[in-house]
Structures are given as structure tokens and as C-alpha cells.
Design a protein around this motif. Structure first.
Motif, PDB file in Angstrom:
ATOM      1  N   GLU A 122      16.760 -12.756  30.628  1.00  0.00           N
ATOM      2  CA  GLU A 122      17.306 -11.914  29.520  1.00  0.00           C
ATOM      3  C   GLU A 122      17.625 -12.797  28.515  1.00  0.00           C
ATOM      4  N   GLU A 123      18.675 -13.839  28.698  1.00  0.00           N
ATOM      5  CA  GLU A 123      19.062 -14.494  27.632  1.00  0.00           C
ATOM      6  C   GLU A 123      17.999 -15.532  27.000  1.00  0.00           C
ATOM      7  N   GLU A 124      17.321 -15.871  27.856  1.00  0.00           N
ATOM      8  CA  GLU A 124      16.073 -16.589  27.425  1.00  0.00           C
ATOM      9  C   GLU A 124      15.129 -15.766  26.362  1.00  0.00           C
ATOM     10  N   GLU A 125      15.003 -14.786  26.881  1.00  0.00           N
ATOM     11  CA  GLU A 125      14.363 -13.865  25.909  1.00  0.00           C
ATOM     12  C   GLU A 125      14.682 -13.227  24.710  1.00  0.00           C
ATOM     13  N   ALA A 126      16.111 -13.054  25.049  1.00  0.00           N
ATOM     14  CA  ALA A 126      17.107 -12.527  23.588  1.00  0.00           C
ATOM     15  C   ALA A 126      17.060 -13.697  22.536  1.00  0.00           C
ATOM     16  N   SER A 127      17.106 -15.138  22.981  1.00  0.00           N
ATOM     17  CA  SER A 127      17.288 -16.179  22.085  1.00  0.00           C
ATOM     18  C   SER A 127      16.043 -16.295  21.448  1.00  0.00           C
ATOM     19  N   SER A 128      14.716 -15.935  22.174  1.00  0.00           N
ATOM     20  CA  SER A 128      13.425 -16.278  21.663  1.00  0.00           C
ATOM     21  C   SER A 128      13.487 -15.425  20.255  1.00  0.00           C
ATOM     22  N   GLY A 129      13.091 -16.211  19.212  1.00  0.00           N
ATOM     23  CA  GLY A 129      12.673 -15.538  18.034  1.00  0.00           C
ATOM     24  C   GLY A 129      13.926 -15.653  16.935  1.00  0.00           C
ATOM     25  N   MET A 130      15.215 -16.077  17.548  1.00  0.00           N
ATOM     26  CA  MET A 130      16.580 -16.267  16.899  1.00  0.00           C
ATOM     27  C   MET A 130      16.349 -17.307  15.745  1.00  0.00           C
ATOM     28  N   LYS A 131      16.747 -17.090  14.699  1.00  0.00           N
ATOM     29  CA  LYS A 131      16.714 -18.009  13.753  1.00  0.00           C
ATOM     30  C   LYS A 131      18.024 -18.908  13.771  1.00  0.00           C
ATOM     31  N   VAL A 132      17.865 -20.254  13.682  1.00  0.00           N
ATOM     32  CA  VAL A 132      18.946 -21.249  13.794  1.00  0.00           C
ATOM     33  C   VAL A 132      18.727 -22.175  12.732  1.00  0.00           C
ATOM     34  N   LYS A 133      19.872 -23.204  12.657  1.00  0.00           N
ATOM     35  CA  LYS A 133      19.940 -24.241  12.026  1.00  0.00           C
ATOM     36  C   LYS A 133      19.791 -25.464  12.930  1.00  0.00           C
ATOM     37  N   ALA A 134      18.675 -25.950  13.068  1.00  0.00           N
ATOM     38  CA  ALA A 134      18.366 -27.100  14.009  1.00  0.00           C
ATOM     39  C   ALA A 134      18.507 -28.528  13.160  1.00  0.00           C
ATOM     40  N   PRO A 135      18.990 -29.485  14.069  1.00  0.00           N
ATOM     41  CA  PRO A 135      19.193 -30.733  13.686  1.00  0.00           C
ATOM     42  C   PRO A 135      17.786 -31.590  13.694  1.00  0.00           C
ATOM     43  N   TYR A 136      17.795 -32.487  12.704  1.00  0.00           N
ATOM     44  CA  TYR A 136      16.264 -33.255  12.499  1.00  0.00           C
ATOM     45  C   TYR A 136      16.877 -34.636  12.081  1.00  0.00           C
ATOM     46  N   TYR A 137      16.604 -35.448  12.878  1.00  0.00           N
ATOM     47  CA  TYR A 137      16.681 -37.127  12.432  1.00  0.00           C
ATOM     48  C   TYR A 137      15.599 -37.551  11.943  1.00  0.00           C
ATOM     49  N   SER A 138      15.761 -37.819  10.384  1.00  0.00           N
ATOM     50  CA  SER A 138      14.552 -38.297   9.603  1.00  0.00           C
ATOM     51  C   SER A 138      14.168 -39.746  10.022  1.00  0.00           C
ATOM     52  N   SER A 139      12.987 -40.063   9.682  1.00  0.00           N
ATOM     53  CA  SER A 139      12.521 -41.459   9.836  1.00  0.00           C
ATOM     54  C   SER A 139      13.413 -42.594   9.272  1.00  0.00           C
ATOM     55  N   TRP A 140      14.297 -42.320   8.439  1.00  0.00           N
ATOM     56  CA  TRP A 140      15.019 -43.558   7.666  1.00  0.00           C
ATOM     57  C   TRP A 140      16.504 -43.103   8.319  1.00  0.00           C
ATOM     58  N   GLY A 141      16.718 -42.406   9.564  1.00  0.00           N
ATOM     59  CA  GLY A 141      18.039 -42.608  10.240  1.00  0.00           C
ATOM     60  C   GLY A 141      19.004 -41.220   9.611  1.00  0.00           C
ATOM     61  N   THR A 142      18.816 -40.295   8.846  1.00  0.00           N
ATOM     62  CA  THR A 142      19.761 -39.539   8.514  1.00  0.00           C
ATOM     63  C   THR A 142      19.663 -38.260   9.187  1.00  0.00           C
ATOM     64  N   LEU A 143      20.858 -37.569   9.273  1.00  0.00           N
ATOM     65  CA  LEU A 143      20.848 -36.143  10.132  1.00  0.00           C
ATOM     66  C   LEU A 143      20.768 -35.164   9.461  1.00  0.00           C
ATOM     67  N   GLU A 144      19.745 -34.257   9.442  1.00  0.00           N
ATOM     68  CA  GLU A 144      19.716 -33.127   8.680  1.00  0.00           C
ATOM     69  C   GLU A 144      19.558 -31.824   9.255  1.00  0.00           C
ATOM     70  N   TYR A 145      20.036 -30.722   8.800  1.00  0.00           N
ATOM     71  CA  TYR A 145      19.815 -29.420   9.347  1.00  0.00           C
ATOM     72  C   TYR A 145      18.651 -28.457   8.611  1.00  0.00           C
ATOM     73  N   HIS A 146      18.042 -27.934   9.353  1.00  0.00           N
ATOM     74  CA  HIS A 146      16.488 -27.203   8.660  1.00  0.00           C
ATOM     75  C   HIS A 146      16.790 -25.897   9.406  1.00  0.00           C
ATOM     76  N   ASN A 147      16.362 -24.855   8.518  1.00  0.00           N
ATOM     77  CA  ASN A 147      16.097 -23.478   9.135  1.00  0.00           C
ATOM     78  C   ASN A 147      14.943 -23.586  10.134  1.00  0.00           C
ATOM     79  N   ALA A 148      15.246 -23.011  11.492  1.00  0.00           N
ATOM     80  CA  ALA A 148      14.341 -23.048  12.411  1.00  0.00           C
ATOM     81  C   ALA A 148      14.446 -21.967  13.101  1.00  0.00           C
ATOM     82  N   MET A 149      13.206 -21.524  14.245  1.00  0.00           N
ATOM     83  CA  MET A 149      13.398 -20.426  15.213  1.00  0.00           C
ATOM     84  C   MET A 149      13.011 -20.888  16.325  1.00  0.00           C
TER      85      MET A 149
END
Length: 193
Positions: A122-149
Motif C-alpha cells: 500500500e505504501e508503494e502504491e501510495a508513493s507511486s505517482g508522487m511528485k518529488v525533488k530528486a537528486p541528479y549528479y551531472s557529468s561535470w560533478g555537480t549535485l542538482e535537484y530536479h522535479n520528478a515523479m
């Protein structure tokens, strides 16, 4: 603004309006008269808005006082009302507690394990589709947060829980999802980018 400052502002605006009306009655030349008429209408509108703000502040103070009065007059959660009769909310809470005690399985049983698995799903189903800020490490080494689902959950190689996300507004090519993955025709499965 607080109540006193709003009342003072209304009095000040009323005094200014009286001065403008006196100046209009004095009979000035037409160029000044049009400016004074505009000022008069602006002052009337300002007085109206300030008075409505004052009413709103008074209303919120009264509601806050009423809420405090109701909460202080309310008995404790397990207390009785007038005449020793129990509150309906108290009875309902006791009823819910009795049902919970009857329905709860004994610790260590298989039903307990199944219940935990159902809760996780149920927790898994509830979290599916939730909008979050997800981390992304770019190729040049910086940590960025982007809108994700969140599109699903999975366990990582180290055994910890993780989620699979889909970046909503990809700004780099590496953030774009694989079109085959989106269609469900990905041949790479776990090695898909």
C-alpha cells in the motif's frame, strides 16, 4: 497591521477627505478641481478598503477568542459531560479500541507477516505517482535537484530501499527517459539508462 493602527489610519483618511471636500467647496480653478475630485474618490476607496481590513482583523480576533473559549470549555478526552453521560466521541473511541483489540492478530503469526506485506504494498502504491525533488549528479560533478515523479520502488544492491523516478522537465539529454522503457519494450531491463 493590527486593529489600533487600522483605526488610526481610517481616522487619518477621514480627516484628509474632509480637507479635500473643504477645498472643493472653496471653488478652485477647473484644472485643480479635477485633481481634487480624483483624490476624493481615491480617499473614499482607501477608506473602504481599510475599513474592510479592520473588520477582517476584528473577525479573526473574535474567532480566535471563540476557538479558545470552546477548547477551554471542552472536557478532557476521557471526561464526562453534564449529568455523568459520556461524550459520543469518547464512546466511539472506546468502540474503535475494542474492535482493534479483537481484530489484531497475535504477534509472530503468519497473519502478522501478511499484514506487513500488505502495508508495504500500500505504501508503494501510495508513493507511486508522487511528485518529488530528486537528486541528479551531472557529468561535470555537480549535485542538482530536479522535479520528478516516482514510478516505482525497488531494492538497491546494498539491500536498502530505493525508488525509480521519471524527471518531469528534463534539462539534459541524460535526464530524458528511454522511449522503449516508457512503452514497456525495453530490452535492457536493469541495465537501461
Amino acid at each position: 497591521m493590527d486593529e489600533e493602527s487600522l483605526e488610526a489610519a481610517v481616522q487619518n483618511y477621514n480627516a484628509q477627505l474632509q480637507q479635500v471636500e473643504l477645498a472643493l467647496g472653496a471653488g478652485l480653478d477647473p484644472s485643480q478641481e479635477s485633481d481634487l475630485i480624483q483624490l476624493q474618490s481615491d480617499l473614499k476607496q482607501l477608506i473602504e478598503l481599510t475599513e474592510s481590513s479592520l473588520v477582517s482583523v476584528k473577525k479573526s480576533k473574535l474567532l480566535a477568542a471563540l476557538d479558545q473559549g470552546v477548547s477551554s470549555a471542552a472536557p478532557s478526552a476521557h471526561g464526562n459531560h453534564e449529568g455523568g453521560k459520556p461524550n459520543a466521541d469518547d464512546e466511539y473511541a472506546a468502540f474503535q479500541g475494542a474492535i482493534r483489540d479483537e481484530a489484531s492478530p497475535k504477534p509472530g503469526s503468519e497473519a502478522d507477516d501478511e499484514e506487513e506485506e500488505l502495508e508495504e504494498e500500500e505504501e508503494e502504491e501510495a508513493s507511486s505517482g508522487m511528485k518529488v525533488k530528486a537528486p541528479y549528479y551531472s557529468s561535470w560533478g555537480t549535485l542538482e535537484y530536479h522535479n520528478a515523479m516516482i514510478v516505482g520502488s525497488e531494492s538497491l544492491e546494498d539491500g536498502s530501499a530505493g525508488v525509480r523516478v521519471l524527471y518531469l522537465y528534463p534539462t539534459h539529454k541524460s535526464l530524458k527517459p528511454c522511449p522503449f522503457f516508457l512503452d514497456g519494450k525495453c530490452r535492457f531491463k536493469e541495465n537501461c539508462r
